[in-house]
Enzyme design. Structure first.
Site, PDB file in Angstrom:
ATOM      1  N   PRO A 166       2.559 -14.207   3.259  1.00 19.16           N
ATOM      2  CA  PRO A 166       2.547 -13.838   4.682  1.00 19.16           C
ATOM      3  C   PRO A 166       1.399 -12.900   5.031  1.00 19.16           C
ATOM      4  O   PRO A 166       1.129 -11.927   4.325  1.00 19.16           O
ATOM      5  CB  PRO A 166       3.901 -13.142   4.863  1.00 19.16           C
ATOM      6  N   GLN A 178       9.219 -14.422   6.594  1.00 17.93           N
ATOM      7  CA  GLN A 178       9.281 -13.000   6.251  1.00 17.93           C
ATOM      8  C   GLN A 178      10.114 -12.233   7.270  1.00 17.93           C
ATOM      9  O   GLN A 178       9.973 -12.445   8.475  1.00 17.93           O
ATOM     10  CB  GLN A 178       7.867 -12.417   6.216  1.00 17.93           C
ATOM     11  N   THR A 184      10.636  -8.168   2.998  1.00 14.61           N
ATOM     12  CA  THR A 184       9.588  -7.262   2.531  1.00 14.61           C
ATOM     13  C   THR A 184      10.089  -5.831   2.643  1.00 14.61           C
ATOM     14  O   THR A 184      10.552  -5.405   3.696  1.00 14.61           O
ATOM     15  CB  THR A 184       8.305  -7.458   3.353  1.00 14.61           C
ATOM     16  N   ARG A 231      -4.152   2.951   7.175  1.00 12.89           N
ATOM     17  CA  ARG A 231      -5.265   2.004   7.036  1.00 12.89           C
ATOM     18  C   ARG A 231      -6.463   2.524   7.827  1.00 12.89           C
ATOM     19  O   ARG A 231      -6.606   2.279   9.023  1.00 12.89           O
ATOM     20  CB  ARG A 231      -4.820   0.619   7.501  1.00 12.89           C
ATOM     21  N   LYS A 281      10.316  -8.958  -1.588  1.00 16.74           N
ATOM     22  CA  LYS A 281       8.872  -8.759  -1.760  1.00 16.74           C
ATOM     23  C   LYS A 281       8.528  -7.274  -1.689  1.00 16.74           C
ATOM     24  O   LYS A 281       8.989  -6.565  -0.795  1.00 16.74           O
ATOM     25  CB  LYS A 281       8.106  -9.513  -0.668  1.00 16.74           C
ATOM     26  N   HIS A 327       1.699  -4.937  -1.403  1.00 15.64           N
ATOM     27  CA  HIS A 327       1.294  -5.208  -0.020  1.00 15.64           C
ATOM     28  C   HIS A 327      -0.229  -5.248   0.098  1.00 15.64           C
ATOM     29  O   HIS A 327      -0.806  -4.832   1.115  1.00 15.64           O
ATOM     30  CB  HIS A 327       1.862  -4.148   0.934  1.00 15.64           C
ATOM     31  N   ARG A 351      -2.224  -2.125   1.066  1.00 14.71           N
ATOM     32  CA  ARG A 351      -2.266  -1.709   2.468  1.00 14.71           C
ATOM     33  C   ARG A 351      -1.211  -0.656   2.823  1.00 14.71           C
ATOM     34  O   ARG A 351      -1.183  -0.161   3.950  1.00 14.71           O
ATOM     35  CB  ARG A 351      -2.090  -2.932   3.379  1.00 14.71           C
ATOM     36  N   GLY A 396      -1.584 -10.083  -5.096  1.00 22.14           N
ATOM     37  CA  GLY A 396      -2.477  -8.934  -5.147  1.00 22.14           C
ATOM     38  C   GLY A 396      -3.697  -9.161  -6.012  1.00 22.14           C
ATOM     39  O   GLY A 396      -3.597  -9.187  -7.241  1.00 22.14           O
ATOM     40  N   GLY A 397      -4.867  -9.315  -5.390  1.00 24.17           N
ATOM     41  CA  GLY A 397      -6.116  -9.378  -6.122  1.00 24.17           C
ATOM     42  C   GLY A 397      -6.392 -10.674  -6.839  1.00 24.17           C
ATOM     43  O   GLY A 397      -7.303 -10.740  -7.681  1.00 24.17           O
TER      44      GLY A 397
END
Length: 389
Positions: free
Chosen positions: A83, A133, A161, A170, A257, A281, A284, A313-314
């Protein structure tokens, strides 16, 4: 972008570069940025560098089968789209574009709570399998409402989540003064005007763009200073009781999640959760959190094979997917890469992103002498990083 030019994009890094060129700076940063110093964002990618493979090419793998099964759905590869909010800001109908691309590629798509389109409109694409989600809101009735709407629209799984109970700091978005709907003052318009292709595509959407799932009777929740902000709807007091209550409402697969701690993974099973996504996340939320791939072995050990463990992630290369599977993941999710693909070429861009991953996963399996995803095991690792005691 022509099909020929799109085929010349051969990596996710190259797609990101093209997306940066296509988008206004503030929109690109919305996708690319993370919390505070962005250490966790960088660690999500760099942690994969600590995992070396020991290929066994003489095992012979002339033909590779990348398919796997998740909740009874056969996926063409162990990768799905996770998502991402406001995909419709990167290309008109962005969420529908990504969902169609995922379905055409034979894999799954998860719609963000913060999508531009409504969950009902996404369902009309017929893309499947599709997941939805949800969050735990202070107004538990709204959590229930979104859940019941997902059920009525035929979603195949619910993704709760849990790492967003507070808003991440952020700083790129803060520096850019990013708002939804976007401000359209002289400075903002000037910044958008230097990206005429994006501005022309988005000319009809920009004045009214927002969060479709938060509309009530055709009127969106106001997001200005005088209105109710979505962040204020989230509840830092959420607890396991809320998971139990959601489990009673939702009859399909329930996926948690944002799990990094092994204890939380164990407790998830006790509370009726069908799967967990090891995730921070995308860096973030909490800067300083462990990367998904670092936390994965501990979570895999904790669940003892009782439920599927997914990770995000990544993940920027097919070899990262293979590394995650060797460490015990059932499948991986990608988020930013599909936004980059959207920004470059809409549905065709997302299709190209998935094609790149598929090709890379297939190639790595071939080098490792593995014909099936299920045959990827720890014997292919030089070392097991972050081994749990």
């Amino acid at each position: 972008m022509s099909p020929e030019a799109l085929r010349r994009i051969n990596s996710i890094a190259q797609m990101r570069t093209r997306a940066r060129s296509a988008l206004p700076g503030a929109v690109f940063d919305l996708a690319d940025g993370a919390a505070e110093d962005e250490w966790t964002l960088r660690r999500n990618e760099s942690a994969f560098d600590d995992i070396a493979l020991l290929p066994k090419p003489l095992d012979g793998a002339a033909n590779r089968d990348l398919s796997m099964t998740l909740f009874g759905h056969k996926l063409s590869m162990p990768l799905m789209i996770g998502p991402t909010g406001l995909a419709g800001l990167f290309w008109p109908g962005g969420e529908q574009c990504s969902a169609r691309a995922a379905a055409a590629a034979g894999t799954a798509y998860c719609l963000s709570h913060g999508s531009v389109c409504t969950l009902e409109d996404l369902a009309k694409t017929g893309a499947a399998p599709r997941f939805m989600q949800v969050f735990i809101y202070k107004d538990r009735g709204f959590t229930r409402e979104l859940t019941e709407r997902a059920a009525a629209s035929g979603y195949d799984g619910l993704v709760l989540t849990i790492d967003n109970q507070l808003t991440g700091n952020r700083e790129r978005d803060i520096r850019n003064g990013f708002t939804i709907p976007p401000r359209l003052g002289p400075v903002e318009v000037a910044g958008m005007a230097i990206k005429p292709g994006w501005l022309w595509r988005m000319r009809r959407e920009l004045p009214t763009i927002g969060f479709g799932n938060y509309e009530r009777e055709g009127k969106a929740i106001e997001l200005g200073a005088q209105g109710l902000r979505i962040a204020d709807m989230l509840d830092p007091a959420m607890a396991w009781k809320d998971v139990e209550d959601l489990r009673k409402i939702w009859k399909g697969p329930l996926i948690l999640k944002g799990v990094l701690h092994p204890d939380e993974a164990r407790r998830a099973i006790d509370h009726g959760v069908d799967s967990v996504i090891v995730s921070n996340h995308g860096g973030r939320q909490l800067d300083g959190a462990a990367s998904g791939i670092e936390a994965l072995p501990g979570v895999v050990s904790a669940v003892e094979g009782r439920i599927p463990v997914l990770v995000d992630g990544g993940i920027r290369r097919g070899v990262d997917v293979v590394r995650a599977l060797i460490l015990g993941a059932t499948a991986c999710l990608v988020a930013r890469p599909q936004l980059f693909g959207l920004a470059v070429a809409g549905e065709a861009g997302v299709a190209r992103v998935l094609e790149i991953y598929r090709s890379e996963i297939d190639r790595v399996m071939g080098f490792c002498g593995v014909t099936r995803v299920d045959d990827l095991g720890p014997d292919l690792l030089l070392r097991m990083p972050w081994r749990q005691n």
